[in-house]
Design a protein around this motif. Structure first.
Motif, PDB file in Angstrom:
ATOM      1  N   PHE A  11      46.173  33.421  36.074  1.00 49.19           N
ATOM      2  CA  PHE A  11      46.450  34.043  37.364  1.00 49.19           C
ATOM      3  C   PHE A  11      47.850  34.668  37.432  1.00 49.19           C
ATOM      4  O   PHE A  11      48.082  35.569  38.234  1.00 49.19           O
ATOM      5  CB  PHE A  11      46.248  33.038  38.496  1.00 49.19           C
ATOM      6  N   TYR A  33      38.893  38.237  43.535  1.00 55.84           N
ATOM      7  CA  TYR A  33      38.421  37.343  42.477  1.00 55.84           C
ATOM      8  C   TYR A  33      37.064  36.794  42.909  1.00 55.84           C
ATOM      9  O   TYR A  33      36.930  36.267  44.013  1.00 55.84           O
ATOM     10  CB  TYR A  33      39.358  36.149  42.267  1.00 55.84           C
ATOM     11  N   LEU A  67      45.026  29.274  40.928  1.00 57.73           N
ATOM     12  CA  LEU A  67      45.170  30.540  41.632  1.00 57.73           C
ATOM     13  C   LEU A  67      46.380  30.475  42.568  1.00 57.73           C
ATOM     14  O   LEU A  67      47.216  31.378  42.584  1.00 57.73           O
ATOM     15  CB  LEU A  67      43.907  30.880  42.422  1.00 57.73           C
TER      16      LEU A  67
END
Length: 134
Positions: free
Chosen positions: A43, A51, A71
């Motif tokens: 990420f 995403y 993330l």
């Protein structure tokens, strides 16, 4: 054969080669969002406006809470605070818990999660959002 674990480690370390970040419009998180293949480095380097998070198998830990947390950690290191939209393909317990427990951090990082009951409004019409299954 002792090469098995070594091969998976080297595959993981080369999954995102060194270099500057790559900016994309839409990224499908690989391998049903399993943490064996996607980490914070992914990420930090693969930056996207959208995403897609697949996976609906809690026994296989898909989607992985570690990937969702990665993330947040990876996006926190971006120099810009561009909006990111997370599109889950299934409504899962993992996704719901992560969403509730990290909602404030998601807002701070400008991350929006599309719920399975999202509605699209265009001109004078509104209709349910599509479910994306790749």
């Amino acid at each position: 054969i002792s090469k098995g674990p070594g091969n998976s480690k080297s595959a993981k370390s080369t999954a995102v080669p060194p270099g500057p970040p790559v900016y994309l419009d839409l990224v499908y998180i690989p391998n049903h969002s399993n943490s064996k293949n996607v980490d914070v480095e992914f990420f930090k380097r693969v930056r996207s406006s959208y995403y897609v998070v697949s996976g609906n198998d809690s026994a296989a830990e898909e989607p992985s809470r570690a990937v969702l947390d990665s993330l947040l950690e990876g996006k926190a290191q971006w120099e810009s605070n561009m909006q990111v939209t997370l599109i889950p393909t299934h409504d899962s317990e993992v996704m719901r818990e992560w969403y509730q427990e990290t909602h404030e951090k998601q807002q701070d990082l400008n991350i929006m999660v599309l719920a399975s009951s999202s509605t699209v409004v265009m001109q004078d019409e509104s209709f349910p959002a599509c479910k994306i299954e790749l």
